[in-house]
Design a protein around this motif. Sequence first.
Motif, PDB file in Angstrom:
ATOM      1  N   PHE A  43       0.809  -1.227   0.000  1.00 50.96           N
ATOM      2  CA  PHE A  43       0.000   0.000   0.000  1.00 50.96           C
ATOM      3  C   PHE A  43       0.845   1.281   0.000  1.00 50.96           C
ATOM      4  O   PHE A  43       0.330   2.346  -0.331  1.00 50.96           O
ATOM      5  N   LEU A  44       2.134   1.196   0.395  1.00 59.64           N
ATOM      6  CA  LEU A  44       2.962   2.406   0.447  1.00 59.64           C
ATOM      7  C   LEU A  44       4.241   2.291  -0.384  1.00 59.64           C
ATOM      8  O   LEU A  44       5.123   3.154  -0.293  1.00 59.64           O
ATOM      9  N   GLY A  45       4.359   1.240  -1.187  1.00 59.79           N
ATOM     10  CA  GLY A  45       5.556   1.097  -2.014  1.00 59.79           C
ATOM     11  C   GLY A  45       6.828   0.976  -1.193  1.00 59.79           C
ATOM     12  O   GLY A  45       7.901   1.417  -1.630  1.00 59.79           O
ATOM     13  N   GLY A  46       6.706   0.397   0.006  1.00 61.29           N
ATOM     14  CA  GLY A  46       7.885   0.233   0.863  1.00 61.29           C
ATOM     15  C   GLY A  46       8.421   1.547   1.398  1.00 61.29           C
ATOM     16  O   GLY A  46       9.543   1.605   1.882  1.00 61.29           O
ATOM     17  N   ARG A  47       7.635   2.631   1.304  1.00 59.74           N
ATOM     18  CA  ARG A  47       8.040   3.989   1.728  1.00 59.74           C
ATOM     19  C   ARG A  47       9.337   4.399   1.033  1.00 59.74           C
ATOM     20  O   ARG A  47      10.224   4.989   1.653  1.00 59.74           O
ATOM     21  N   GLN A  48       9.429   4.098  -0.254  1.00 56.06           N
ATOM     22  CA  GLN A  48      10.673   4.356  -0.979  1.00 56.06           C
ATOM     23  C   GLN A  48      10.470   5.193  -2.238  1.00 56.06           C
ATOM     24  O   GLN A  48      11.294   5.154  -3.149  1.00 56.06           O
TER      25      GLN A  48
END
Length: 507
Positions: A43-48
């Motif tokens: 949901f957050l793209g791994g925060r990357q």
Amino acid sequence: MELAFAGWSGVFIMVVYGLIMLGIGVYVYLRNKGLHQSMDEYFLGGRQLGVMVLFFTLYATQYSGNTIVGYAPNAYRLGFEWVQSIPFMILVIAGYLLFAPRLYVLSKRHRFITPSDWLEARFQSKAVTLVGTLLMLYGLGNYLLEQLVAIGHGVAGLTGGTIPYQAAVLFFIIVMLIYGWLGGMRSVAYTDAMQGIALFVGIVLMLVGTMVYFGGLPEASDYMATYAPEKLGVPTGERNLSWISMLILVGIGAAVYPHAVQRIFSAKSEKTLKKSLRNMAWMPFITTGLVMLVGLIGVKAFPGLSVQESEQLVGMIASAIANENLFFYWAMILLFGGVVAAILSTADSVLLSFSSMVSRDIYERLINPAASEKTKIMVGKVVGVVMVFILLMIAWYPPATLYEIFILKFEVLIQVAPAFILGLYWHRLHKHAVLLGMLVGAGIAGYMTLAHVENPLGIHSGLWGLMVNLLICIGGSYLFSSSVQEQQRSREILSIDAAPAGKRLEG
């Protein structure tokens, strides 16, 4: 919208575009096979997300196809008054800056996935979290419905009906569901980047073509001075008040859209987030500003259009430009491909956010807290697919009563703003005051809209609800008492300096 260049050329562009989207989804899936095991990854793209991808996904999320096909006719009808479309978008950035950098720091420390995670951490109240979640899900459902209808009309218009409305909307929804299902936030962000570029290039090419074949702004201004001087005039006081009301409503409402908040959580670093927002501050001038110029030049190019006819202005200009030479023929096809792409980019972002909130805030919190990450992701995806097809049925056969309910969007969504913005800076803000404020504010906004109450003093219903909401939040926070432990907990959750060693963020 009838386009002189519509037909199989449009079909070709749409099919190629759909295949590219699918290719991105498959590529992301093959490169990140483990992303379906973690909500953070899915949901957050791994925060990357880096600066470039974050910037374009914010851009494609903030600007939809209506930015072109809806804003140019407004400029045509209102004249220079429509310069308000630029501060509309600037205020959305200002809205982000009110809370985004600080919320980002806290999201990193507490591993927020959805906007409701912040409500839960800040207020420690199931009622506040649930009501906030339902208001945001309502806003997302409403927004997604709009985009689905717009996709069908956009594709059918571009292909001149060669692809019927129903077939068009089904094709692109299936494409969207596949690449979103495979790659989650990474797929959505990468496709957003491509869609944002297509939209921006299309706007620039349309303005160039309009100026080459219909003349520039000086000629259009001279024409208006002679034949339509009211389009050069200064707005009335009542009009200005209505503008200010709309600016606040859109500026705050769009900034707290759940899919926008989740992009804040997805940034690679605070520095990345600030750079992306800084770049976004320029985009209103070269997006809505350029579209406004197209509308103003249209006053001279197609004079005397009625309100209904002016809605077709972009199609008229594009058809005229496309008939001039082969370059602009394909440029206008690409422009309308960009319009459809912009609509789709908004729809996929909204759908992913909707799925994440169902998964995290409804299923995990209320139904099955012990479920694995993989199961929770699957539940969110399945519910998202079901919701899309329910909304499709509403879009095709909209009952009158349901249609009226779906009129509300910003009016309801903006009622969560005090919990997000005031709650970030004022430790005294009390959970009971926040809950009461959201309920009363949403009730006032909903009643005024559905009862067709004229905006008193030119102020929109959502803003009346927000003002009462704020009064309740501030007054109630002084009336309701908090235990020492609750006050200490609020101070701890709001303390930026309390970030664990080794996890301090870039400034």
